[in-house]
Design an enzyme around this catalytic site. Structure first.
Site, PDB file in Angstrom:
ATOM      1  N   VAL A   1      -3.501  -7.187  -1.248  1.00  0.00           N
ATOM      2  CA  VAL A   1      -2.862  -8.022  -0.222  1.00  0.00           C
ATOM      3  C   VAL A   1      -3.839  -9.009   0.424  1.00  0.00           C
ATOM      4  O   VAL A   1      -3.417  -9.997   1.032  1.00  0.00           O
ATOM      5  CB  VAL A   1      -2.175  -7.176   0.883  1.00  0.00           C
ATOM      6  CG1 VAL A   1      -0.988  -6.410   0.343  1.00  0.00           C
ATOM      7  CG2 VAL A   1      -3.169  -6.261   1.594  1.00  0.00           C
TER       8      VAL A   1
ATOM      9  N   TYR B   1     -12.290  -1.641  12.462  1.00  0.00           N
ATOM     10  CA  TYR B   1     -10.880  -1.224  12.315  1.00  0.00           C
ATOM     11  C   TYR B   1     -10.073  -1.581  13.572  1.00  0.00           C
ATOM     12  O   TYR B   1      -8.975  -2.146  13.487  1.00  0.00           O
ATOM     13  CB  TYR B   1     -10.851   0.283  12.052  1.00  0.00           C
ATOM     14  CG  TYR B   1      -9.494   0.876  11.804  1.00  0.00           C
ATOM     15  CD1 TYR B   1      -8.860   0.721  10.568  1.00  0.00           C
ATOM     16  CD2 TYR B   1      -8.847   1.627  12.780  1.00  0.00           C
ATOM     17  CE1 TYR B   1      -7.613   1.293  10.328  1.00  0.00           C
ATOM     18  CE2 TYR B   1      -7.612   2.199  12.546  1.00  0.00           C
ATOM     19  CZ  TYR B   1      -6.991   2.032  11.320  1.00  0.00           C
ATOM     20  OH  TYR B   1      -5.762   2.605  11.093  1.00  0.00           O
TER      21      TYR B   1
ATOM     22  N   GLY C   1       0.822  -1.214   0.000  1.00  0.00           N
ATOM     23  CA  GLY C   1       0.000   0.000   0.000  1.00  0.00           C
ATOM     24  C   GLY C   1       0.848   1.252   0.000  1.00  0.00           C
ATOM     25  O   GLY C   1       0.614   2.177   0.771  1.00  0.00           O
ATOM     26  N   ALA C   2       1.841   1.288  -0.909  1.00  0.00           N
ATOM     27  CA  ALA C   2       2.880   2.327  -0.816  1.00  0.00           C
ATOM     28  C   ALA C   2       2.759   3.428  -1.874  1.00  0.00           C
ATOM     29  O   ALA C   2       3.706   4.158  -2.107  1.00  0.00           O
ATOM     30  CB  ALA C   2       4.259   1.673  -0.883  1.00  0.00           C
TER      31      ALA C   2
ATOM     32  N   SER D   1      -2.441   0.319  14.984  1.00  0.00           N
ATOM     33  CA  SER D   1      -3.020   1.651  15.238  1.00  0.00           C
ATOM     34  C   SER D   1      -3.301   1.762  16.729  1.00  0.00           C
ATOM     35  O   SER D   1      -3.572   0.745  17.392  1.00  0.00           O
ATOM     36  CB  SER D   1      -4.339   1.802  14.478  1.00  0.00           C
ATOM     37  OG  SER D   1      -5.055   2.933  14.947  1.00  0.00           O
TER      38      SER D   1
ATOM     39  N   LYS E   1      -6.910  -4.134  13.868  1.00  0.00           N
ATOM     40  CA  LYS E   1      -5.585  -3.708  14.323  1.00  0.00           C
ATOM     41  C   LYS E   1      -5.166  -4.431  15.612  1.00  0.00           C
ATOM     42  O   LYS E   1      -3.984  -4.700  15.821  1.00  0.00           O
ATOM     43  CB  LYS E   1      -5.540  -2.184  14.503  1.00  0.00           C
ATOM     44  CG  LYS E   1      -5.734  -1.411  13.187  1.00  0.00           C
ATOM     45  CD  LYS E   1      -4.663  -1.738  12.156  1.00  0.00           C
ATOM     46  CE  LYS E   1      -4.722  -0.802  10.946  1.00  0.00           C
ATOM     47  NZ  LYS E   1      -3.674  -1.086   9.966  1.00  0.00           N
TER      48      LYS E   1
ATOM     49  N   ALA F   1     -10.756  -3.864  15.756  1.00  0.00           N
ATOM     50  CA  ALA F   1     -10.618  -5.333  15.837  1.00  0.00           C
ATOM     51  C   ALA F   1      -9.515  -5.806  14.896  1.00  0.00           C
ATOM     52  O   ALA F   1      -8.702  -6.673  15.250  1.00  0.00           O
ATOM     53  CB  ALA F   1     -11.942  -5.999  15.494  1.00  0.00           C
TER      54      ALA F   1
ATOM     55  N   ASN G   1       1.809  -2.283   5.400  1.00  0.00           N
ATOM     56  CA  ASN G   1       1.224  -0.970   5.632  1.00  0.00           C
ATOM     57  C   ASN G   1      -0.199  -0.844   5.083  1.00  0.00           C
ATOM     58  O   ASN G   1      -0.980  -0.033   5.591  1.00  0.00           O
ATOM     59  CB  ASN G   1       2.138   0.084   4.978  1.00  0.00           C
ATOM     60  CG  ASN G   1       1.475   1.425   4.883  1.00  0.00           C
ATOM     61  OD1 ASN G   1       1.425   2.184   5.848  1.00  0.00           O
ATOM     62  ND2 ASN G   1       0.907   1.743   3.711  1.00  0.00           N
TER      63      ASN G   1
ATOM     64  N   ILE H   1      -2.174  10.597  12.115  1.00  0.00           N
ATOM     65  CA  ILE H   1      -1.166  11.008  11.136  1.00  0.00           C
ATOM     66  C   ILE H   1      -1.887  11.695   9.968  1.00  0.00           C
ATOM     67  O   ILE H   1      -2.924  11.200   9.506  1.00  0.00           O
ATOM     68  CB  ILE H   1      -0.370   9.784  10.613  1.00  0.00           C
ATOM     69  CG1 ILE H   1       0.125   8.895  11.772  1.00  0.00           C
ATOM     70  CG2 ILE H   1       0.784  10.228   9.720  1.00  0.00           C
ATOM     71  CD1 ILE H   1       1.062   9.544  12.767  1.00  0.00           C
TER      72      ILE H   1
HETATM   73  P1  NAP Z   1      -3.932   5.958   3.053  1.00  0.00           P
HETATM   74  O1  NAP Z   1      -3.317   7.267   2.715  1.00  0.00           O
HETATM   75  O2  NAP Z   1      -5.390   5.750   2.848  1.00  0.00           O
HETATM   76  O3  NAP Z   1      -3.116   4.815   2.282  1.00  0.00           O
HETATM   77  C1  NAP Z   1      -3.465   3.461   2.399  1.00  0.00           C
HETATM   78  C2  NAP Z   1      -2.846   2.721   1.250  1.00  0.00           C
HETATM   79  O4  NAP Z   1      -3.201   1.332   1.346  1.00  0.00           O
HETATM   80  C3  NAP Z   1      -3.348   3.210  -0.105  1.00  0.00           C
HETATM   81  O5  NAP Z   1      -2.263   3.383  -0.980  1.00  0.00           O
HETATM   82  C4  NAP Z   1      -4.249   2.074  -0.557  1.00  0.00           C
HETATM   83  O6  NAP Z   1      -4.341   1.937  -1.963  1.00  0.00           O
HETATM   84  C5  NAP Z   1      -3.560   0.880   0.053  1.00  0.00           C
HETATM   85  N1  NAP Z   1      -4.454  -0.280   0.104  1.00  0.00           N
HETATM   86  C6  NAP Z   1      -5.740  -0.307   0.532  1.00  0.00           C
HETATM   87  N2  NAP Z   1      -6.244  -1.540   0.386  1.00  0.00           N
HETATM   88  C7  NAP Z   1      -5.249  -2.310  -0.135  1.00  0.00           C
HETATM   89  C8  NAP Z   1      -5.161  -3.657  -0.525  1.00  0.00           C
HETATM   90  N3  NAP Z   1      -6.202  -4.489  -0.381  1.00  0.00           N
HETATM   91  N4  NAP Z   1      -3.985  -4.121  -1.040  1.00  0.00           N
HETATM   92  C9  NAP Z   1      -2.927  -3.291  -1.189  1.00  0.00           C
HETATM   93  N5  NAP Z   1      -2.960  -1.983  -0.836  1.00  0.00           N
HETATM   94  C10 NAP Z   1      -4.109  -1.508  -0.328  1.00  0.00           C
HETATM   95  O7  NAP Z   1      -3.687   5.587   4.579  1.00  0.00           O
HETATM   96  P2  NAP Z   1      -2.474   5.915   5.583  1.00  0.00           P
HETATM   97  O8  NAP Z   1      -2.973   6.913   6.548  1.00  0.00           O
HETATM   98  O9  NAP Z   1      -1.229   6.143   4.831  1.00  0.00           O
HETATM   99  O10 NAP Z   1      -2.413   4.519   6.362  1.00  0.00           O
HETATM  100  C11 NAP Z   1      -1.375   3.553   6.185  1.00  0.00           C
HETATM  101  C12 NAP Z   1      -1.473   2.527   7.286  1.00  0.00           C
HETATM  102  O11 NAP Z   1      -1.319   3.181   8.562  1.00  0.00           O
HETATM  103  C13 NAP Z   1      -2.818   1.787   7.345  1.00  0.00           C
HETATM  104  O12 NAP Z   1      -2.608   0.448   7.708  1.00  0.00           O
HETATM  105  C14 NAP Z   1      -3.550   2.520   8.450  1.00  0.00           C
HETATM  106  O13 NAP Z   1      -4.535   1.714   9.045  1.00  0.00           O
HETATM  107  C15 NAP Z   1      -2.420   2.843   9.394  1.00  0.00           C
HETATM  108  N6  NAP Z   1      -2.700   3.940  10.302  1.00  0.00           N
HETATM  109  C16 NAP Z   1      -2.895   5.214   9.843  1.00  0.00           C
HETATM  110  C17 NAP Z   1      -3.183   6.236  10.755  1.00  0.00           C
HETATM  111  C18 NAP Z   1      -3.392   7.665  10.332  1.00  0.00           C
HETATM  112  O14 NAP Z   1      -3.650   8.484  11.214  1.00  0.00           O
HETATM  113  N7  NAP Z   1      -3.281   8.023   9.073  1.00  0.00           N
HETATM  114  C19 NAP Z   1      -3.280   5.952  12.123  1.00  0.00           C
HETATM  115  C20 NAP Z   1      -3.088   4.644  12.544  1.00  0.00           C
HETATM  116  C21 NAP Z   1      -2.786   3.646  11.630  1.00  0.00           C
HETATM  117  P3  NAP Z   1      -5.677   2.375  -2.766  1.00  0.00           P
HETATM  118  O15 NAP Z   1      -5.989   3.779  -2.313  1.00  0.00           O
HETATM  119  O16 NAP Z   1      -5.251   2.269  -4.191  1.00  0.00           O
HETATM  120  O17 NAP Z   1      -6.743   1.388  -2.394  1.00  0.00           O
END
Ligand code: NAP
Length: 242
Positions: A61, A152, A11-12, A139, A156, A154, A87, A185
């Protein structure tokens, strides 16, 4: 110490995953960059500008066979898989009493099963290598729970249990497995939240600022470099949970 190694980041294409991929590239790692729907211009070239190779791989994934194929491709292209950062993640927020089965299943499939799929396949290669570092994005919601995030939280919390179990199983061959629990974030994931929720979050952060994607990325690099930390959950949350 990471120079010349291979890092897979799921998910990069944007957000935290993109920053993690770039941070490992700056350490000299070749990057296998998994993306799901679209890969914006400049992501791959930004990584390659660090003087490393970048292999973009499109796929979901949550698909067990995709994860198997990805690990196979890494072995073929680079020989080793040294760092795996799980990620990829989604939210489908809704109060428990209104949450649909689909909203629950989608989040569990991507966040928890997706992490399992990647750990499952990557760990067999890492065990053979007798080295490797796995970092799973959890998370603070998975630690404390959160209103509107039963699915979510559950998923995490499941990622944390998976991380600790994997750490115990893989330690015998020198492979580490840790989780990062980000707080709030600034990414597309949190951008959709209403201003009242954002302000409420800010009030609960002792360091009085939202986190940046670089805050999380540097924690991932730290965990990948350290070979004596395993089974831990590192909160990157400005002090929200302590
Ligand atoms: P984001 O900007 O929404 O990015 C998430 C990425 O994951 C996107 O590139 C998305 O691609 C990809 N993705 C989604 N479903 C997927 C799948 N089935 N297979 C492969 N890739 C997939 O979110 P983020 O804030 O960067 O979050 C990244 C990670 O950190 C996540 O696990 C999130 O739960 C965790 N996190 C984030 C926060 C926060 O505050 N932002 C806090 C706690 C934890 P598409 O858009 O193309 O689907």
């Amino acid at each position: 110490m990471l120079n010349g190694k291979t890092a897979v980041v799921t998910g990069a294409a944007k957000g935290i995953g993109k920053a993690v991929a770039l941070a490992f590239a700056k350490e000299g790692c070749n990057i296998v960059l998994n993306y799901h729907s679209t890969l914006p211009d400049g992501v791959v070239s930004g990584i390659e500008a660090c003087g490393v190779r970048c292999l973009p791989v499109k796929g979901d994934v949550a698909d067990f066979e995709f994860a198997a194929g990805l690990v196979k491709d890494v072995k073929k292209e680079f020989g080793t898989l040294d760092v795996l950062v799980n990620n990829a993640g989604i939210t489908r927020d809704m109060l428990l009493m209104r949450m649909s089965e689909e909203q629950f299943d989608q989040v569990i499939n991507t966040n928890l099963k997706g992490t399992f799929n990647m750990v499952r396949h990557a760990s067999s290669l890492m065990l053979k290598q007798r080295s490797g570092a796995i970092i799973n994005m959890a998370s603070v919601s998975g630690v404390t729970g959160n209103v509107g995030q039963a699915n979510y939280a559950a998923s995490k919390a499941g990622v944390i249990g998976l991380t600790k179990s994997a750490a115990r199983e893989l330690a015998q061959r020198g492979v580490t497995c840790n989780a990062i629990a980000p707080g709030f974030i600034e990414t597309d994931m949190t951008d959709v939240l209403g201003e009242d929720i954002k302000q409420g979050m800010l009030a609960s952060i002792p360091l009085k600022r939202y986190g940046s994607v670089e805050d999380v990325a540097s924690a991932a690099v730290f965990l990948a470099k350290n070979t004596y930390i395993t089974g831990q959950v590192l909160n990157v949350d400005g002090g929200m949970v302590m």
